[in-house]
Write an enzyme that holds these catalytic residues in place. Structure first.
Site, PDB file in Angstrom:
ATOM      1  N   GLY A 355      80.304  15.838  23.980  1.00  0.00           N
ATOM      2  CA  GLY A 355      81.017  16.846  24.756  1.00  0.00           C
ATOM      3  C   GLY A 355      82.518  16.741  24.540  1.00  0.00           C
ATOM      4  N   PRO A 356      83.276  17.694  25.070  1.00  0.00           N
ATOM      5  CA  PRO A 356      84.727  17.713  24.886  1.00  0.00           C
ATOM      6  C   PRO A 356      85.420  16.530  25.574  1.00  0.00           C
ATOM      7  CG  PRO A 356      84.038  19.390  26.448  1.00  0.00           C
ATOM      8  CD  PRO A 356      82.787  18.816  25.878  1.00  0.00           C
ATOM      9  N   PRO A 357      86.684  16.264  25.224  1.00  0.00           N
ATOM     10  CA  PRO A 357      87.401  15.149  25.853  1.00  0.00           C
ATOM     11  C   PRO A 357      87.615  15.382  27.346  1.00  0.00           C
ATOM     12  CG  PRO A 357      88.584  15.997  23.922  1.00  0.00           C
ATOM     13  CD  PRO A 357      87.518  16.974  24.231  1.00  0.00           C
ATOM     14  N   GLY A 358      87.621  14.266  28.084  1.00  0.00           N
ATOM     15  CA  GLY A 358      87.974  14.342  29.509  1.00  0.00           C
ATOM     16  C   GLY A 358      86.864  14.721  30.449  1.00  0.00           C
ATOM     17  N   VAL A 359      85.607  14.744  29.952  1.00  0.00           N
ATOM     18  CA  VAL A 359      84.514  15.142  30.862  1.00  0.00           C
ATOM     19  C   VAL A 359      83.801  13.919  31.469  1.00  0.00           C
ATOM     20  CG1 VAL A 359      84.070  17.398  29.843  1.00  0.00           C
ATOM     21  CG2 VAL A 359      82.892  15.412  28.916  1.00  0.00           C
ATOM     22  N   LYS A 361      82.608  10.930  29.696  1.00  0.00           N
ATOM     23  CA  LYS A 361      81.529  10.297  28.907  1.00  0.00           C
ATOM     24  C   LYS A 361      81.607   8.765  28.980  1.00  0.00           C
ATOM     25  CE  LYS A 361      82.731  12.381  25.042  1.00  0.00           C
ATOM     26  NZ  LYS A 361      83.869  13.171  25.526  1.00  0.00           N
ATOM     27  N   SER A 678      80.557  32.157  13.917  1.00  0.00           N
ATOM     28  CA  SER A 678      80.218  32.869  15.150  1.00  0.00           C
ATOM     29  C   SER A 678      81.194  33.989  15.515  1.00  0.00           C
ATOM     30  CB  SER A 678      80.073  31.890  16.318  1.00  0.00           C
ATOM     31  OG  SER A 678      81.285  31.230  16.547  1.00  0.00           O
ATOM     32  N   LYS A 721      81.032  28.391  25.560  1.00  0.00           N
ATOM     33  CA  LYS A 721      81.657  29.706  25.321  1.00  0.00           C
ATOM     34  C   LYS A 721      81.608  30.559  26.588  1.00  0.00           C
ATOM     35  CE  LYS A 721      80.691  29.795  20.358  1.00  0.00           C
ATOM     36  NZ  LYS A 721      79.886  30.359  19.276  1.00  0.00           N
TER      37      LYS A 721
END
Length: 777
Positions: A355-359, A361, A678, A721
């Protein structure tokens, strides 16, 4: 048989003892019945029958507990001892057999008959055997040293074969049952042969005993010699001021090896290396290498484990305490706990939190360890380019040491920790090897029970370890490595989740860190929302935490300067503290526009909206693409361009537009690299809008790959998205029909605010995305 061979006589049972004829022996008699029998014997003619007990443990024997054949003996002397027992001196006379028991109450009285040796028909043969027996007995005496030379001389003087056999039997270390066998052999020849067999056996046994004794003596001597030499060495080292020297060190290492509870093969290797170390001079360079190796072996947790706390409710509480949301990951951890409780033998799972940074993990892995009550160890793989970082160096190299996996296990001090491999997608390879290939063995539950580190050399069991890896972009992880991990995607947080995280975690933490209290600073609900919407634009919450920290610092300054006693943060005071809003919240576009469409992109930082602009100018049909686009994105633009040329008539576009117009496609934020297929339908929509003059609806966002025939193909990252579309204030999302199944993954709060329309062909996209023709254009 003459009548005088039969007679009635008292019987004395013997325990653990047997008297042969011609044998003189002292006996201690204590049992009541035996004393009565002796007294009766003394009153008559001092004769008594001596018979051995079959079972020594019986205190009061019955007639069934006694042998039928015994020895008629004469009581020579009788003496009463102070302790109540009677000591008698008896002499064996003849073999005798019990015919019947006459009395059993006060003492045993029996009728018996004497057993005489056979007539001496084979006297010469007996003499030959007798000489043989004497020779063997002589050798036995020499080896045994239990029989004196005087006894041997007295035996050599015996002329009668029968008596010789009995005397020798009395001097041999035989059990009562074996002696009874000899007593029962009345035939002299047979008895002598039996004695010969016994002497041969005894000689063999004594020979073996001697050999074993010599061997033990040698090893004892060697041990004593070694001990003596070691003590001498200690004394010399002490005199030289070398404290305990190497000997004490070796003993200390030997104790550590014994206590380390290693597998047998590893312990064998450690002791072998210790032997080499002991013999090697301290000044040798290899001496320190071997010592370092042994210390690594003893410090590793080979079998030491922590006990898992398999309480699902407790784990749920801890995970909820530490993290807001992230239900999918929490569910997976609880499933593992449940299965572990039922089986107690499940191999450690290998999870990849993507996942993206800062979530959260990395902190989530720490919480998993806390919930399971396991040790936690973390290594960062970001920028690791050398395979030896994972597998270690061979001991032949200077400064060699184990790889990061073994180092992590030593640090954990337990064979079953939660092991976090941070930033696994950031590993690279160069001429020193490919570390991601070395990770294949580590992250395979079927192989990692015998992980081989170059330094340790012996295999190490990693199967009980719970590996958790983190990655921002799983696209850069090699497929074989990706296949070994269970991917759990963590999308960015929704606005509602960010509010929850700010209130429950970030605010209390920052208020405490800045020396404030709830009484000195208060955040209004709408000020947190304004912070999220206008001062941060991210998938995680790191920027949000930084902004909260900034507000806390400003508040601390005001309080210390005496400007205010208590700071209340409202949307209005927020601007004074942080300045004007940095991001625009609301519609992606202010109004419907021609040649500008909003696409949805997936980045390592989460989802994002992408504005695609098309401008037309008279020219020769040149297609220009700008905005730092990758090859795949450029190809998508050309595919859209080719599709439009093939459908020009249907779309009511001048078929020769590609010869008369120069087309420029630009994707804003020109400094940010962009790639992927996409944005295909977004570029096609913007192009058609520019060529037809029809406006693109401002509230519509779209994502999907386009083919040359106008078909819309599925894409990835729909959840991220959709969240970016919601954040940007879009109302409708056009997505490929094959991605309809992914709508369920989108948080409900986001789904409520968006309308999802699935499309299979570009015609459907245009129907929903384009408005009326702009008459002014």
């Amino acid at each position: 048989m003459s009548e005088n061979t039969k007679r009635n006589i008292p019987l004395l049972p013997l325990r653990g003892l047997l008297v042969f004829p011609t044998m003189v022996l002292h006996l201690d008699v204590g049992r009541e019945k035996s004393v009565q029998a002796l007294e009766k014997s003394m009153m008559d003619n001092s004769e008594i029958l001596l018979t051995s007990q079959i079972d020594l443990s019986v205190d009061e024997p019955d007639k069934k507990d006694l042998y039928q054949i015994g020895t008629l003996a004469k009581v020579k002397q009788m003496l009463k001892l102070p302790n109540g027992t009677i000591r008698v001196l008896v002499e064996g006379l003849e073999r005798a057999e019990i015919i019947t028991y006459l009395e059993e109450d006060e003492y045993f009285k029996v009728e018996m008959k004497l057993l005489f040796e056979d007539e001496k028909e084979h006297y010469s043969e007996e003499l030959a055997i007798m000489r043989n027996v004497l020779g063997q007995f002589e050798q036995y005496v020499k080896i045994s040293k239990k029989v004196s030379n005087e006894t041997l001389q007295s035996v050599q003087d015996i002329a009668e074969p029968g008596r010789l056999a009995d005397v020798i039997a009395s001097h041999l270390p035989l059990k009562v049952a074996e002696k009874q066998n000899l007593l029962e052999i009345v035939n002299v020849r047979e008895r002598l042969l039996h004695i010969l067999d016994i002497l041969n056996n005894e000689k063999e046994v004594l020979g073996l005993e001697q050999k074993i004794g010599q061997r033990v003596k040698k090893s004892m001597e060697k041990t004593q010699k070694e001990y003596y030499l070691r003590e001498q060495m200690k004394a010399i080292q002490k005199e030289l001021g070398d404290k305990e020297g190497k000997t004490g060190e070796v003993e200390e290492l030997r104790t550590k090896i014994a206590e380390a509870d290693m597998p047998e093969n590893v312990e064998e290797k450690a002791l072998k290396e210790l032997g080499r170390y002991e013999k090697m001079p301290s000044t040798s360079a290899e001496s320190s290498v071997i010592r370092n190796y042994i210390e690594w072996l003893v410090s590793l947790p080979w079998k030491e484990e922590t006990t898992d706390r398999l309480d699902i409710n407790h784990a749920q509480t801890i995970l909820d305490e530490d993290h807001y949301g992230l239900d999918q990951v929490k569910e997976r951890v609880l499933e593992y706990l449940a299965v572990q409780e039922l089986t107690r033998s499940l191999k450690g799972p290998i999870l990849c939190l993507a996942g993206p940074p800062g979530v959260g993990k990395t902190s989530l892995a720490r919480s998993i360890a806390r919930a399971l009550e396991r040790k936690f160890v973390r290594i960062s793989l970001g920028g690791v380019r050398d395979e030896a970082e994972i597998r270690g160096h061979r001991r032949t190299y200077v400064g060699a040491m184990p790889g990061r996996i073994i180092q992590g296990m030593k640090k954990a001090g337990s064979a079953n920790p939660v092991f976090l491999l941070d930033e696994i997608d950031k590993m690279a390879s160069d001429f020193r090897g490919d570390p991601s290939s070395a990770m294949l063995e580590v992250l395979d539950p079927e192989q990692n029970n015998a992980f081989g580190d170059h330094f340790i050399e012996e295999t190490y069991d990693l199967s009980k370890v719970m590996f958790v890896t983190t990655a921002n972009n799983i696209g850069t992880i090699p497929d074989p490595l990706l296949d070994r991990m269970e991917i759990i995607s963590i999308a960015g947080y929704t606005e509602i989740e960010k509010q929850g995280i700010a209130k429950e975690h970030l605010l209390p933490k920052q208020i405490k860190e800045h020396g404030l209290s709830k009484g000195k600073i208060q955040f209004k609900e709408d000020s947190i929302l304004k912070l999220i919407r206008y001062y941060t634009r991210e998938a995680g919450v790191r920027s949000l935490e930084r902004e909260i920290a900034t507000v806390c610092r400003k508040a601390a300054k005001m309080i210390v300067a005496g400007e205010k006693n208590r700071v209340i943060v409202t949307p209005n005071t927020l601007e004074n503290m942080l300045g004007k809003p940095r991001f625009r919240y609301g519609k992606a576009e202010e109004e419907d526009q021609v040649g500008a469409a909003t696409g949805l992109a997936y980045t390592t930082g989460g989802g994002n909206t992408l504005s695609i602009e098309v401008s037309l100018a008279k020219g020769k049909g040149e297609l220009t693409l700008t905005g730092k686009l990758g090859d795949v994105m450029k190809e998508s633009a050309r595919a859209a361009f080719s599709y439009i040329r093939s459908k020009a008539d249907e779309l009511k576009i001048d078929p020769d537009f590609h010869e008369k117009l120069d087309i420029h496609i630009h994707v804003p934020e020109g400094a940010t690299p962009k790639d992927g297929p996409s944005a295909g339908i977004t570029m096609a929509t913007a192009l058609i809008s520019a060529l037809t003059g029809r406006k693109v609806k401002k509230e519509v966002g779209m994502t999907g790959e386009i083919t040359l025939r106008g078909r819309v193909l599925p894409i990835g990252g729909l959840k991220e998205k959709a969240m970016s579309a919601h954040r940007a204030g879009l109302e409708t999302i056009l997505l490929p029909a094959e991605n309809e199944k992914d709508i369920e993954d989108i948080p409900e709060s986001v789904r409520k605010g968006l309308k999802f329309i699935t499309v299979k062909h570009l015609d459907e996209v245009l129907k929903h995305a384009l408005g009326e023709k702009d008459e002014d254009n």
